[in-house]
Design a protein around this motif. Structure first.
Motif, PDB file in Angstrom:
ATOM      1  N   GLU A  25       8.139  26.801   9.022  1.00  0.00           N
ATOM      2  CA  GLU A  25       7.244  26.419  10.104  1.00  0.00           C
ATOM      3  C   GLU A  25       6.105  27.439  10.234  1.00  0.00           C
ATOM      4  OE1 GLU A  25       8.999  25.899  14.085  1.00  0.00           O
ATOM      5  OE2 GLU A  25       8.118  23.908  13.926  1.00  0.00           O
ATOM      6  N   GLN A  26       6.467  28.717  10.064  1.00  0.00           N
ATOM      7  CA  GLN A  26       5.454  29.771  10.119  1.00  0.00           C
ATOM      8  C   GLN A  26       4.427  29.589   9.004  1.00  0.00           C
ATOM      9  OE1 GLN A  26       5.187  31.766  12.581  1.00  0.00           O
ATOM     10  NE2 GLN A  26       6.686  33.406  12.563  1.00  0.00           N
ATOM     11  N   GLU A  68      14.507  27.837   3.716  1.00  0.00           N
ATOM     12  CA  GLU A  68      13.366  28.312   4.509  1.00  0.00           C
ATOM     13  C   GLU A  68      13.126  27.405   5.702  1.00  0.00           C
ATOM     14  OE1 GLU A  68       9.906  30.090   3.623  1.00  0.00           O
ATOM     15  OE2 GLU A  68      10.479  31.010   1.728  1.00  0.00           O
ATOM     16  N   GLU A  90      15.494  25.743   7.255  1.00  0.00           N
ATOM     17  CA  GLU A  90      16.562  26.022   8.199  1.00  0.00           C
ATOM     18  C   GLU A  90      16.302  27.330   8.938  1.00  0.00           C
ATOM     19  OE1 GLU A  90      20.931  26.079   6.939  1.00  0.00           O
ATOM     20  OE2 GLU A  90      20.304  23.992   6.858  1.00  0.00           O
ATOM     21  N   LEU A  91      15.804  28.306   8.224  1.00  0.00           N
ATOM     22  CA  LEU A  91      15.536  29.624   8.806  1.00  0.00           C
ATOM     23  C   LEU A  91      14.367  29.563   9.784  1.00  0.00           C
ATOM     24  CD1 LEU A  91      16.908  32.334   8.085  1.00  0.00           C
ATOM     25  CD2 LEU A  91      14.906  32.857   6.717  1.00  0.00           C
ATOM     26  N   GLY A  92      13.481  28.592   9.610  1.00  0.00           N
ATOM     27  CA  GLY A  92      12.329  28.488  10.488  1.00  0.00           C
ATOM     28  C   GLY A  92      11.078  29.119   9.899  1.00  0.00           C
ATOM     29  N   THR A  93      11.233  29.806   8.754  1.00  0.00           N
ATOM     30  CA  THR A  93      10.065  30.460   8.172  1.00  0.00           C
ATOM     31  C   THR A  93       9.080  29.439   7.616  1.00  0.00           C
ATOM     32  OG1 THR A  93      11.486  30.796   6.274  1.00  0.00           O
ATOM     33  CG2 THR A  93      10.991  32.712   7.595  1.00  0.00           C
TER      34      THR A  93
END
Lengths: 380, 319
Positions: free
Chosen positions: A218-219, A211, A213-216
């Motif tokens: 951060e969300q 997650e 790595e995916l950037g989610t």
């Protein structure tokens, strides 16, 4: 609000896991393959060990002994060599694993009631095999010696009284709880422990670092969701998955090997659950401190390898050097493998497993504490 | 309450130590008015993303302060996280969840529901609604951006932070996207967006140039263009390659950059552009150029940007 968020976090995790095309096969195929293949691959049974015989006596007794060894099924007499030196060359070439040298006067010595010695030389590149071969061969020879002496005695009753029989105290081993030293049975609890370690350690580490790595991640970090809700939403699915794998594994063990736990199933599941909680915490900690999935994967792999190899899964802890045995005390996997074996093979109850229980519980608290303090929604 | 939605004062953030330290954000100050569409313009690596992380409370600054809607990003991060929407630079939604599920997920995270905020996301969501059962990973680039914007809006934030929202999106979708931002801004949402595309910068009310971690100029695009210090000639000839080199050697040339088919020649101050154009034509004919076209032109934001890069970056000056 908290509970509603957690509920949806869980819903989302389950949806994702079920949609992951490898997840379901993983839960079923992983335990199946491990339980089918590993017990056979990791067997300690020795068969058809190639042997070179150096017979310096050329007597009826020596031939008799040879035959006896060959008929045990464990050894195959491949070569006869005139000298020990020559016999050793077979081992050097890798054509044989054992040299048995029968000395001159073997028959005479044995006939006169003196102790007779045979010389045994084992290729110890594979240490485990070497010690087992040695033990087997010793057994065969002892057995032979005892029988020969008894036959002699029967033939000449009178002489027996005058002759001093080599007095011997024979220890007879009786294997309890796994009477036939059946390695399949022995391996199953350990493999269940290994599966749990994999689910918690690797899958959890991969999931959260994925997650990130995916950037989610951060969300999620920028949302007001509570850290504890988010982490619980992540961990609970793995706890359930761990329980499922344990149950499926036990089912497979019953189908394949007819093995059912002698102890209570709830106790077993309790140990499995607490251990699993501990290892998801471990995975979570790794993914909190790693920058990428790859990094988390490698570090997890490093630790799991140590946990497995020093957990008594393949090699007994008692045969490790002393310093290594102290390290084993710090290995959570060892406690679980031990507890699983005791519950499944021996039928130990919870009261007998308090040490293991407290150890596993402490690791669970420790790892999750680490995870909680290292997982941050705000970067420094 | 001040009139500002976002105020940054001397924000600084450094990564690494010693020789390898990078001053990602270096004493940045700027203000974003309420209901304003504010643009951060700068090349890759200028520090825009770090600036966003500082403003959205994802990262703690080494020094300086940032206030969003009256809340300090360090002390009041909890309040800030309820009222901001953030769309990171990379597409970062769940590829294996559908459009609908992603929206629901982010609404739930913020303690809201899709139904509650349907009105505010409707202008954007109507593009997505036909695909609501589709997995986010299977959407086109433009659709992904729209979904990400929806997810950032689903809890009706007061301030929207968009880190390069249109990078990697086709020109039509980019145009649509900026039109949507216009609609949102009309609803009273303050928007801070970064972009490397100059033609998008003019759509902002005010822009700030970010370069090497610093904000070098902050004003309306119109004022920035007006302040451009040089007369510009757009030049074209048949041999584009040697043209740029020859133009740079032209006496009176300050610098020269390629803009598509045209070379923009910035002249040293003094002397009218018309006069210079005649001299330039003679110079270029002398150099053997054919089909020469020379037009005086107004400075664009891109011209301002290029000049600024060459002045302070150095790196772009030799292009």
């Amino acid at each position: 609000m908290g509970r509603k968020v957690l509920k949806y976090l869980l819903e989302k995790e389950f949806k994702q896991n079920l949609r992951n095309p490898i997840m379901l096969p993983l839960i079923i195929v992983l335990p199946l393959i491990q339980l089918v293949v590993l017990p056979f691959a990791a067997t300690y049974e020795i068969r058809n060990v190639e042997m070179v015989i150096v017979d310096n006596d050329h007597s009826a007794f020596s031939r008799d002994l040879e035959q006896k060894i060959a008929s045990s099924g464990y050894f195959r007499t491949r070569y006869h060599a005139p000298t020990y030196q020559e016999a050793l060359s077979y081992i050097e070439k890798g054509d044989a694993a054992v040299v048995l040298e029968i000395p001159q006067h073997f028959e005479n010595d044995l006939g006169d009631g003196r102790s007779a010695q045979v010389f045994l030389s084992v290729d110890a590149v594979d240490g485990t095999q070497a010690s087992i071969v040695e033990a087997y061969l010793n057994g065969v020879i002892q057995d032979y010696a005892a029988r020969t002496l008894r036959e002699e005695a029967l033939q000449s009753q009178v002489e027996v009284r005058n002759r001093k029989l080599p007095s011997r105290i024979q220890a007879t081993a009786q294997m309890r709880f796994n009477p036939f030293l059946d390695y399949q049975t022995y391996m199953v609890p350990g493999i269940l422990a290994m599966l749990l370690t994999l689910v918690g350690g690797i899958l959890a580490a991969l999931n959260i670092s994925g997650e990130r790595e995916l950037g989610t991640l951060e969300q999620i970090n920028v949302s007001p969701v509570r850290k504890s809700d988010y982490l619980l939403g992540k961990l609970i699915p793995f706890w359930i998955m761990g329980l499922l794998i344990t149950l499926i594994g036990l089912g497979i063990a019953w189908l394949l090997y007819g093995l059912t736990p002698r102890g209570s199933l709830p106790t077993l599941l309790l140990f499995a659950t607490i251990y699993n909680i501990g290892f998801t915490g471990f995975g979570l900690f790794l993914s909190s401190v790693s920058k990428s999935q790859q990094q988390a994967m490698f570090v997890a792999f490093f630790f799991l390898l140590i946990f497995f190899l020093m957990g008594g899964l393949f090699t007994p802890v008692s045969s490790m050097p002393h310093w290594a045995q102290y390290i084993v005390y710090l290995n959570p996997t060892w406690y679980l493998i031990d507890a699983m074996r005791l519950i499944i093979l021996k039928g130990s109850g919870f009261a007998q497993l308090l040490d293991q229980f407290y150890a596993i519980l402490s690791f669970a608290v420790f790892f999750n504490f680490l995870a909680l303090i290292t997982f941050r929604k705000t970067a420094k | 309450m001040s009139d500002y939605s976002v105020s940054a004062r001397d924000l600084s953030k450094k990564f690494g130590h010693g020789h390898h330290a990078v001053q990602a954000v270096d004493g940045v100050s700027f203000d974003v008015k309420k209901g304003e569409l504010f643009g951060l313009i700068g090349p890759d690596g200028a520090g825009k993303t770090t600036l966003f992380r500082l403003l959205t409370s994802l990262m703690i600054p080494d020094s300086g302060t940032a206030v969003v809607e009256g809340f300090d990003t360090v002390k009041d991060y909890r309040q800030i996280r309820r009222i901001i929407g953030y769309m990171p630079g990379r597409f970062s939604l769940y590829q294996d969840l559908s459009v609908e599920e992603n929206l629901k997920f982010f609404a739930t995270l913020f303690g809201s529901t899709v139904a509650k905020s349907y009105d505010s996301i409707k202008p954007i969501y109507r593009y997505l609604e036909p695909f609501k059962k589709r997995m986010a990973g299977k959407l086109s680039g433009g659709m992904k951006q729209k979904l990400a914007l929806c997810c950032a809006l689903v809890h009706a934030p007061k301030v929207l932070f968009l880190d390069e929202p249109t990078t990697g999106v086709d020109p039509v979708s980019r145009k649509e996207f900026w039109e949507m931002l216009g609609t949102l801004q009309e609803q009273g949402i303050s928007i801070v967006a970064s972009t490397p595309y100059m033609n998008e910068a003019v759509r902002c009310h005010r822009i700030a140039f970010v370069q090497n971690g610093k904000v070098s100029e902050c004003d309306t695009p119109e004022n920035i263009r007006r302040r451009f210090p040089h007369a510009i000639l757009a030049v074209k000839s048949r041999d584009t390659f040697t043209l740029l080199q020859d133009l740079r050697k032209f006496p009176g040339a300050h610098s020269c950059y390629s803009f598509g088919n045209y070379q923009h020649l910035y002249l040293h101050s003094g002397g009218g552009a018309g006069d210079a154009a005649d001299r330039l034509r003679a110079y270029l004919e002398d150099k053997g150029h054919h089909d020469i076209s020379i037009q005086p032109m107004e400075a664009s934001i891109e011209d301002c940007f290029m000049l600024r890069m060459s002045k302070e970056g150095g790196r772009y000056g030799d292009v």
